[in-house]
Design an enzyme around this catalytic site. Structure first.
Site, PDB file in Angstrom:
ATOM      1  N   TYR A 112     -28.182 -56.104  31.104  1.00  0.00           N
ATOM      2  CA  TYR A 112     -28.475 -56.267  32.529  1.00  0.00           C
ATOM      3  C   TYR A 112     -29.097 -55.015  33.159  1.00  0.00           C
ATOM      4  O   TYR A 112     -29.607 -55.085  34.276  1.00  0.00           O
ATOM      5  CB  TYR A 112     -27.197 -56.608  33.301  1.00  0.00           C
ATOM      6  N   HIS A 138     -28.512 -43.307  14.818  1.00  0.00           N
ATOM      7  CA  HIS A 138     -27.078 -43.142  15.086  1.00  0.00           C
ATOM      8  C   HIS A 138     -26.287 -44.263  14.422  1.00  0.00           C
ATOM      9  O   HIS A 138     -26.232 -45.387  14.934  1.00  0.00           O
ATOM     10  CB  HIS A 138     -26.829 -43.148  16.596  1.00  0.00           C
ATOM     11  N   ARG A 190     -20.307 -35.793  16.197  1.00  0.00           N
ATOM     12  CA  ARG A 190     -19.974 -36.748  17.239  1.00  0.00           C
ATOM     13  C   ARG A 190     -19.459 -36.115  18.524  1.00  0.00           C
ATOM     14  O   ARG A 190     -19.958 -36.392  19.603  1.00  0.00           O
ATOM     15  CB  ARG A 190     -18.925 -37.758  16.716  1.00  0.00           C
TER      16      ARG A 190
END
Length: 824
Positions: free
Chosen positions: A132, A89, A43
């Protein structure tokens, strides 16, 4: 002791209950170690080979699988996030989207890997939701994923063992150094600043050519970080320590200048902030300090930032307060000056290590060499397989009638295959390929095509085999590919590097400048020198001692222009547009007295004193005293002019030559006696020099006169003035006209000036450099007193060769691209 029940069967009454005793300490230690390892490896820390964390690597791989290349349309970020989360992931969508946003922010990464469309945030505000915004791969991302289909890297299973994902991306450039990294793991963290792509690749190629190169040699190419939004870095000692040990620090400081915001009020204009510091953070801190009365002298702060001018903060200073003192308080109390701690921690062979610059480059070069070797082996195998089929097909076409008869007389495909293999001595693959042969391939033209393909395959196999057989050829391929990446994607350095002043270790050039200006009323009007360096640093000496040898500083930069004046006087900046911009000497930072060559480590950049259009640059300094033989100018189109020193005393800027359309000044020299020789050097390697007395002085509105006769397509690349009585040399640098400036070192030659005969004004001159293969133009031409000293675009010193007696001889390869040459 803790108790843990094993899983129960469906029938609770058929299985006897069992209790397993577990030691709490051992259980916690084991669980914490597994968690820590997972955070470190999966990570938080980047891989030293491709410079990516697992989430970043999976994002780029998923976008590559989706075909979101730069020539395709943008898609919703939600789609990419869902693809990454569902396949590779196993973490939250917010973590994936945050990583994707950072890869698209040009103020975070030096070379963005994601091309974002929509609101991807700013230094002060976060991005819009993923539903968006849209994204696709940036051109640089193709360099990271290119070659995945050619067995260049290993693939490993995803989290549920259903799919495969790359263990590391091929990475055609050193992404870890170019884009930096940051992350917090368990018990360790990484924080790496971005660097310039051209400089990093230059260092990597130098390491390939010289495996034993030390840190000093590599820092000639990579003098320091290059932040995405430019700015200034203060404290090169911490950078060198980080490059040596992997840990260090430097300070980034805002770019600010004092201006008249109204006819009676001064203000501080901030045009650049430290790395990752936004204007709203500064405004909020300033208002907080003013309200708590910890910061005085500020009446208002206005944010005029827009997309046209960029960052533009105006801090109005109250009447009666010294703006230089206020600026010092802003640097001290607000985020206008920040510290960046370098901690180069990355994964090497799955283990976290702290790496210096040389180790980072070595890991990448070894990895890229492995990628190119595996890619070559893959391509060689493909071409050998294809050659095997083509050779079988050629055998069939030569005896096509017998082949057809043999197939027609066979009972089935298996018999036809077996008979083809026996009669024509073919392999099973060749026989199957012949059986699938289409009738239209039986033409004479098809045979010619197959023979041409066979010959091309043989040549390609020989070339690929040569790469695999010779390690030096393999390294040359790696180096050439890196050079091509630098040429295509490289950009000039944006960040100015400033050394400390040797006192506090963190005082920058702007600080020294502010202190000098703050005490301007107490500064005596003593004689001094004003100096201009090749990287655009300005400073004045603190006394009138003559400058000794060494236009170069001890570690960085060369002095390209100097003029003698007084501390309370004015000097002029001569620009490429034929203007002179007036500059007050007292505002320049004063350098402390030093023995030997002066050091501009306390200088300040030109942008702190004057705003110029992007196409206009400062060439030299000139005195405004109105004495002496005046200024000599040479233009791109071969015009020469001597300017009468009758400069106006009330104008901030004025023209000194009337230029034709498309013309610009390429050289400006302050004459001292009027008996100097003027020297022109052209792009087609012609040199002409003649006495300055042949040029009649003109007023400021004059357009000059013909200085040199140019060949079609040629332009002037250098204009100088030399003292005929001194020992002078000519330095010429040749290169390719198609090369990106700053990416090609080219060849350099140093020749004594006496080797070139003097000719009349407006003639063609004589040859001064013979081009080698691949060279077509001169990129630099300079004449002046010996010994000459050279520097690259970022100010790093470049060694020059010994003097060549042949005036039209060829040069020798330069150690690095040369952008400036200066004399003592």
């Amino acid at each position: 002791m803790a108790r843990r029940k094993p899983p129960q069967s469906e029938d609770l009454f058929d299985v006897e209950e069992k209790i397993v005793e577990v030691d709490v300490q051992e259980e916690m230690e084991g669980a914490f170690l597994e968690y820590a390892y997972s955070v470190i490896y999966s990570r938080a820390l980047p891989d030293a080979r491709d410079g990516l964390k697992p989430v970043q690597r999976r994002i780029l791989y998923s976008m590559d699988e989706l075909g979101l290349r730069p020539d395709k349309a943008h898609v919703k970020c939600s789609r990419v996030v869902g693809e990454v989360m569902g396949k590779y992931h196993p973490h939250g969508d917010s973590a994936i989207y945050d990583a994707m946003v950072r890869m698209a922010q040009p103020f975070t990464m030096r070379l963005p890997l994601v091309d974002g469309h929509g609101n991807f945030g700013s230094l002060d505000d976060g991005p819009a939701a993923s539903r968006y915004t849209e994204a696709r791969m940036a051109p640089a991302a193709l360099l990271m994923t290119g070659g995945l289909d050619e067995s260049t890297v290993d693939f490993v299973p995803n989290y549920d063992d259903q799919l495969l994902q790359p263990e590391v991306l091929p990475a055609a450039f050193p992404n870890l150094l170019v884009n930096g990294a940051s992350g917090i793991a368990v018990g360790m963290a990484t924080n790496m600043p971005p660097h310039n792509l051209v400089e990093v690749i230059g260092a990597a190629r130098h390491l390939i050519a010289n495996p034993d190169a030390d840190l000093e040699a590599l820092m000639r190419f990579v003098p320091g970080p290059d932040l995405p939004l430019g700015g200034r870095i203060v404290g090169l000692d911490g950078i060198r320590e980080a490059y040596e040990t992997g840990r260090g620090s430097f300070r980034t400081r805002a770019t600010a200048r004092i201006e008249n915001v109204t006819p009676r009020k001064k203000g501080i204009v901030v045009t650049d902030l430290p790395y990752l510091v936004g204007p709203e953070k500064v405004i909020e801190k300033v208002k907080q300090l003013v309200q708590s009365k910890k910061l005085q002298g500020i009446s208002d702060i206005i944010d005029l930032t827009d997309r046209t001018k960029g960052l533009h903060l105006v801090i109005e200073v109250k009447t009666g307060f010294n703006p230089e003192a206020v600026l010092e308080q802003l640097y001290k109390l607000t985020p206008m000056e920040e510290s960046f701690g370098i901690n180069n921690v990355a994964l090497v062979d799955g283990q976290p290590r702290t790496l210096g610059l040389r180790e980072l480059l070595k890991v990448y070069v070894d990895f890229r060499t492995s990628v190119v070797r595996r890619r070559t082996e893959h391509r060689l195998g493909k071409r050998q397989d294809r050659l095997h089929l083509v050779e079988g097909l050629l055998v069939a076409i030569l005896d096509i009638d017998e082949v057809i008869q043999l197939i027609r007389s066979s009972d089935d495909t298996a018999m036809a295959r077996q008979r083809l293999m026996q009669v024509f001595d073919l392999s099973q693959l060749q026989a199957d390929y012949i059986l699938e042969l289409q009738l239209r391939r039986l033409t004479k033209f098809s045979r010619i095509e197959l023979e041409a393909e066979r010959d091309e395959l043989l040549r390609e196999i020989e070339r690929l085999q040569a790469i695999l057989d010779d390690p030096q050829v393999l390294l040359a391929v790696v180096s050439d590919e890196l050079a091509e990446v630098a040429k295509e994607h490289g950009t000039p350095r944006r960040t100015v590097l400033l050394e400390s002043d040797g006192q506090s270790g963190t005082t920058s050039a702007a600080t020294a400048g502010a202190k000098g200006a703050a005490a301007s009323l107490e500064v005596p009007d003593d004689p001094c020198w004003v100096l201009l360096s090749s990287t655009g640093l300005l400073a004045r000496t603190s006394d009138a001692e003559p400058l000794e040898t060494g236009g170069r500083r001890a570690k960085h930069d060369v002095i390209v222009s100097r003029v003698r004046t007084t501390a309370r006087g004015d000097v002029g900046l001569v620009t490429s547009a034929g203007r002179v911009v007036r500059l007050s000497v007292v505002e320049l930072p004063a350098l402390p007295p030093t023995a030997g060559a002066p050091s501009l480590s306390g200088g300040a950049p030109l942008s702190a004193f004057v705003d110029l259009p992007p196409a206009e640059s400062v060439l030299a300094l000139t005195s405004l005293a109105g004495e002496g033989p005046g200024l000599a100018l040479g233009t791109l189109q071969g015009v020469v002019k001597r300017v009468n020193p009758d400069y106006p005393g009330n104008k901030e800027s004025f023209e000194v030559i009337s230029l034709k359309d498309g013309d610009r000044v390429v050289g400006a020299v302050e004459l001292t006696t009027g008996e100097e020789s003027l020297v022109f050097v052209t792009t087609d390697a012609q040199l002409l020099h003649y006495p300055a007395s042949l040029v009649r002085p003109q007023g400021r509105s004059g357009g000059g006169m013909a200085g040199i006769k140019l060949s079609p397509g040629a332009t002037v690349v250098g204009f100088s003035a030399v003292d005929p009585a001194a020992e002078n040399v000519v330095v010429t640098v040749a290169g390719s006209a198609d090369a990106l400036p700053g990416t090609e070192a080219g060849s350099v030659k140093v020749t004594d000036m006496w080797a070139y005969p003097s000719k009349g004004r407006a003639t063609g001159g004589v040859r001064c450099h013979r081009f080698l293969r691949g060279e077509s133009v001169l990129t630099l031409g300079w004449a002046g007193a010996a010994p000459p000293m050279a520097a690259s675009a970022n100010g790093v010193a470049v060694d020059l060769p010994e003097t060549n007696d042949k005036r039209d001889g060829s040069g020798v390869p330069a150690a690095a691209p040369i952008s400036a040459v200066a004399a003592p």
